[in-house]
Write a protein that holds these residues in place. Structure first.
Motif, PDB file in Angstrom:
ATOM      1  N   ILE A 121      65.575  -1.034   9.275  1.00 12.25           N
ATOM      2  CA  ILE A 121      65.702   0.133   8.381  1.00 12.25           C
ATOM      3  C   ILE A 121      64.623   0.127   7.307  1.00 12.25           C
ATOM      4  O   ILE A 121      64.794   0.718   6.237  1.00 12.25           O
ATOM      5  N   ALA A 122      63.487  -0.508   7.581  1.00 16.30           N
ATOM      6  CA  ALA A 122      62.437  -0.624   6.567  1.00 16.30           C
ATOM      7  C   ALA A 122      61.652   0.667   6.378  1.00 16.30           C
ATOM      8  O   ALA A 122      61.012   0.852   5.353  1.00 16.30           O
ATOM      9  N   THR A 123      61.676   1.560   7.358  1.00 13.87           N
ATOM     10  CA  THR A 123      60.958   2.822   7.245  1.00 13.87           C
ATOM     11  C   THR A 123      61.940   3.979   7.370  1.00 13.87           C
ATOM     12  O   THR A 123      63.080   3.811   7.832  1.00 13.87           O
ATOM     13  N   LEU A 124      61.487   5.164   6.984  1.00 13.93           N
ATOM     14  CA  LEU A 124      62.337   6.346   7.080  1.00 13.93           C
ATOM     15  C   LEU A 124      62.761   6.592   8.518  1.00 13.93           C
ATOM     16  O   LEU A 124      63.936   6.867   8.797  1.00 13.93           O
ATOM     17  N   GLU A 125      61.809   6.492   9.435  1.00 12.74           N
ATOM     18  CA  GLU A 125      62.111   6.756  10.848  1.00 12.74           C
ATOM     19  C   GLU A 125      63.123   5.758  11.388  1.00 12.74           C
ATOM     20  O   GLU A 125      64.029   6.120  12.149  1.00 12.74           O
ATOM     21  N   ASP A 126      62.987   4.482  10.977  1.00 15.47           N
ATOM     22  CA  ASP A 126      63.961   3.471  11.397  1.00 15.47           C
ATOM     23  C   ASP A 126      65.352   3.821  10.877  1.00 15.47           C
ATOM     24  O   ASP A 126      66.339   3.807  11.620  1.00 15.47           O
ATOM     25  N   ALA A 127      65.420   4.109   9.583  1.00 14.87           N
ATOM     26  CA  ALA A 127      66.719   4.378   8.964  1.00 14.87           C
ATOM     27  C   ALA A 127      67.381   5.619   9.541  1.00 14.87           C
ATOM     28  O   ALA A 127      68.610   5.673   9.675  1.00 14.87           O
ATOM     29  N   GLU A 128      66.584   6.619   9.906  1.00 16.82           N
ATOM     30  CA  GLU A 128      67.147   7.858  10.444  1.00 16.82           C
ATOM     31  C   GLU A 128      67.775   7.660  11.819  1.00 16.82           C
ATOM     32  O   GLU A 128      68.614   8.481  12.232  1.00 16.82           O
ATOM     33  N   ARG A 129      67.420   6.608  12.517  1.00 19.49           N
ATOM     34  CA  ARG A 129      68.001   6.353  13.842  1.00 19.49           C
ATOM     35  C   ARG A 129      69.428   5.818  13.747  1.00 19.49           C
ATOM     36  O   ARG A 129      70.189   5.915  14.706  1.00 19.49           O
ATOM     37  N   LEU A 130      69.786   5.252  12.596  1.00 11.31           N
ATOM     38  CA  LEU A 130      71.073   4.556  12.510  1.00 11.31           C
ATOM     39  C   LEU A 130      72.299   5.447  12.333  1.00 11.31           C
ATOM     40  O   LEU A 130      73.334   5.192  12.974  1.00 11.31           O
ATOM     41  N   PRO A 131      72.278   6.469  11.502  1.00 17.39           N
ATOM     42  CA  PRO A 131      73.502   7.261  11.314  1.00 17.39           C
ATOM     43  C   PRO A 131      74.127   7.773  12.607  1.00 17.39           C
ATOM     44  O   PRO A 131      75.363   7.662  12.768  1.00 17.39           O
ATOM     45  N   PRO A 132      73.349   8.320  13.564  1.00 16.97           N
ATOM     46  CA  PRO A 132      73.995   8.748  14.817  1.00 16.97           C
ATOM     47  C   PRO A 132      74.637   7.593  15.578  1.00 16.97           C
ATOM     48  O   PRO A 132      75.684   7.765  16.217  1.00 16.97           O
ATOM     49  N   VAL A 133      74.024   6.419  15.501  1.00 21.23           N
ATOM     50  CA  VAL A 133      74.585   5.244  16.179  1.00 21.23           C
ATOM     51  C   VAL A 133      75.904   4.860  15.525  1.00 21.23           C
ATOM     52  O   VAL A 133      76.909   4.589  16.206  1.00 21.23           O
ATOM     53  N   LEU A 134      75.925   4.836  14.205  1.00 22.16           N
ATOM     54  CA  LEU A 134      77.155   4.493  13.492  1.00 22.16           C
ATOM     55  C   LEU A 134      78.222   5.557  13.703  1.00 22.16           C
ATOM     56  O   LEU A 134      79.411   5.237  13.868  1.00 22.16           O
ATOM     57  N   ASP A 135      77.821   6.812  13.707  1.00 23.15           N
ATOM     58  CA  ASP A 135      78.787   7.899  13.896  1.00 23.15           C
ATOM     59  C   ASP A 135      79.459   7.829  15.259  1.00 23.15           C
ATOM     60  O   ASP A 135      80.622   8.229  15.412  1.00 23.15           O
ATOM     61  N   SER A 136      78.725   7.333  16.249  1.00 19.89           N
ATOM     62  CA  SER A 136      79.284   7.253  17.602  1.00 19.89           C
ATOM     63  C   SER A 136      80.158   6.021  17.806  1.00 19.89           C
ATOM     64  O   SER A 136      80.857   5.909  18.814  1.00 19.89           O
ATOM     65  N   ALA A 137      80.105   5.100  16.842  1.00 18.59           N
ATOM     66  CA  ALA A 137      80.913   3.879  16.945  1.00 18.59           C
ATOM     67  C   ALA A 137      82.203   4.060  16.152  1.00 18.59           C
ATOM     68  O   ALA A 137      82.197   4.662  15.079  1.00 18.59           O
ATOM     69  N   PRO A 138      83.321   3.557  16.647  1.00 16.02           N
ATOM     70  CA  PRO A 138      84.567   3.663  15.886  1.00 16.02           C
ATOM     71  C   PRO A 138      84.474   2.882  14.582  1.00 16.02           C
ATOM     72  O   PRO A 138      83.688   1.938  14.462  1.00 16.02           O
ATOM     73  N   MET A 139      85.263   3.281  13.577  1.00 17.38           N
ATOM     74  CA  MET A 139      85.228   2.608  12.280  1.00 17.38           C
ATOM     75  C   MET A 139      85.596   1.134  12.391  1.00 17.38           C
ATOM     76  O   MET A 139      85.225   0.323  11.554  1.00 17.38           O
ATOM     77  N   THR A 140      86.334   0.776  13.442  1.00 15.10           N
ATOM     78  CA  THR A 140      86.742  -0.621  13.626  1.00 15.10           C
ATOM     79  C   THR A 140      85.677  -1.456  14.323  1.00 15.10           C
ATOM     80  O   THR A 140      85.833  -2.666  14.467  1.00 15.10           O
ATOM     81  N   ALA A 141      84.591  -0.821  14.760  1.00 20.15           N
ATOM     82  CA  ALA A 141      83.540  -1.552  15.482  1.00 20.15           C
ATOM     83  C   ALA A 141      82.895  -2.592  14.573  1.00 20.15           C
ATOM     84  O   ALA A 141      82.654  -2.356  13.384  1.00 20.15           O
TER      85      ALA A 141
END
Length: 401
Positions: A121-141
């Motif tokens: 997550i050191a760059t903007l492009e890196d950080a922008e990839r994470l929210p969709p990944v987290l959103d697709s994972a259950p909160m208990t993941a």
């Protein structure tokens, strides 16, 4: 009519923007800033982008002086002999003086599987990839954050505050900069948020798979999302251009931030290694270094001797979710002291700092030369380190073939 001087800044982060704005003090200069993005990245908020509480970008119109020409492109190579740079899109841009402020990012992880399965997550492009990944994972993941510097701590806290199951793998000490008292405070807040902190020599990652993190002592942690915040690297532009760098690729300069190879190239920010003794990676160093680099250029144009580096530090601030934080005080030589402010007041102080960064840059657009914090006298630590270094045989500079 006086001849116009072309000033070129490579890199539109904290150091580059401060330098570019400050260079507009003179009427007989043309200032060009080359940056790969059309928006300013407020890097200290990237963990908030991951957590969904901030976009971590600012319009350049808010922080860049109107007199600065913005070129959205990437520099492929610096031709110091010709005083020009080649752009990735084709063409060249000439200069009379160049400020090298290309910033930093995450080092390519050499841990097996980290490059494939972990998210930096050191760059903007890196950080922008994470929210969709987290959103697709259950909160208990299970979420694993690797690296316990400020970014790792802030990311772990941000996600845990949302109710996610987070493990922070330190790979050593939690918050290496922090004083022991500050570290206890941070550890206590992380525990209250439910973050599992794994520190010590055994808490080093040996491998990353799609759904697990394996530690050096053989433990295997389930991890549906692995976030990588460890390591530090700078772009290899200086080395590729035949300029002298330190072992990490930072441009080697003297104490005026002038390249040891070329007195028309001045460095600032994370990509600078003055006297081979680089400062701590932080906006607290980058903005003053940007101002110092600009002052060096302006002195050279005026035929004056530039002042030497005189960097002062004061603290390290870390947010621990949206409601709590820590403001760890340090001495002027950048060594943490016993005193810190935590809790809600610590969070408010961190927010003041984040807002103040943008304000410093914006103020310089209206009154170039007004910023003066880089003139605050630093501690004795750097001078002692320089004297010790000069007492030894000089380190060999790394030069590109």
């Amino acid at each position: 009519m006086a001849e116009n001087t072309n000033l070129l800044v490579i890199g539109g982060g904290y150091a580059g923007v401060m330098a570019a704005n400050r260079l507009t003090q003179r009427d007989d200069v043309t200032v060009t800033l080359i940056n790969p993005r059309a928006t300013f990245v407020h890097r200290v908020r990237l963990h908030q982008l991951v957590g969904g509480s901030d976009g971590a970008v600012v319009d350049y119109r808010e922080v860049l002086a109107e007199g600065v020409r913005l070129v959205v492109d990437t520099v492929a190579r610096i031709d110091a002999a010709d005083r020009s740079v080649a752009l990735a899109s084709g063409g060249t841009v000439g200069y009379d003086y160049l400020v090298y402020a290309v910033g930093s990012g995450s080092a390519d992880p050499r841990v097996p599987g980290a490059g494939e399965f972990a998210y930096p997550i050191a760059t903007l492009e890196d950080a922008e990839r994470l929210p969709p990944v987290l959103d697709s994972a259950p909160m208990t993941a299970a979420v694993t954050v690797v690296g316990a510097g400020p970014t790792g701590i802030e990311t772990a806290a941000e996600l845990a505050e949302q109710g996610r199951t987070v493990t922070l793998v330190c790979g050593g000490v939690l918050g290496p900069y922090l004083h022991t008292r500050g570290r206890r405070s941070v550890a206590g807040r992380l525990a209250a948020l439910g973050v599992t902190v794994l520190d010590g020599s055994d808490a080093k990652v040996a491998a990353v798979t799609r759904d697990a993190v394996r530690l050096a002592d053989g433990r295997e942690l389930p991890s549906q999302v692995t976030i990588w915040t460890a390591g530090f690297a700078v772009p290899d532009l200086a080395a590729r251009s035949g300029l002298s760098t330190d072992a990490l690729g930072r441009l080697l300069t003297d104490e005026t931030l002038t390249s040891v190879d070329d007195d028309r190239i001045i460095a600032a920010g994370d990509s600078a290694a003055p006297s081979g003794l680089a400062l701590r990676m932080s906006c607290q160093a980058a903005i003053p270094l940007g101002a110092r680099a600009a002052d060096t250029v302006l002195s050279l144009i005026a035929g004056e001797q530039p002042e030497t580096l005189n960097q002062s530090f004061g603290a390290q601030c870390i947010s621990l979710g949206r409601r709590t934080g820590i403001f760890q005080f340090g001495n002027r030589s950048d060594v943490a002291v016993w005193f810190h402010i935590d809790g809600r007041l610590g969070a408010k102080m961190k927010e003041v700092v984040c807002n103040g960064i943008v304000k410093h840059l914006a103020d310089e657009t209206h009154k170039p030369g007004g910023y003066s914090l880089h003139r605050v006298k630093g501690g004795t630590g750097r001078q002692e380190a320089l004297e010790a270094k000069r007492g030894r045989a000089p380190a060999t500079a790394q030069r590109a073939a």
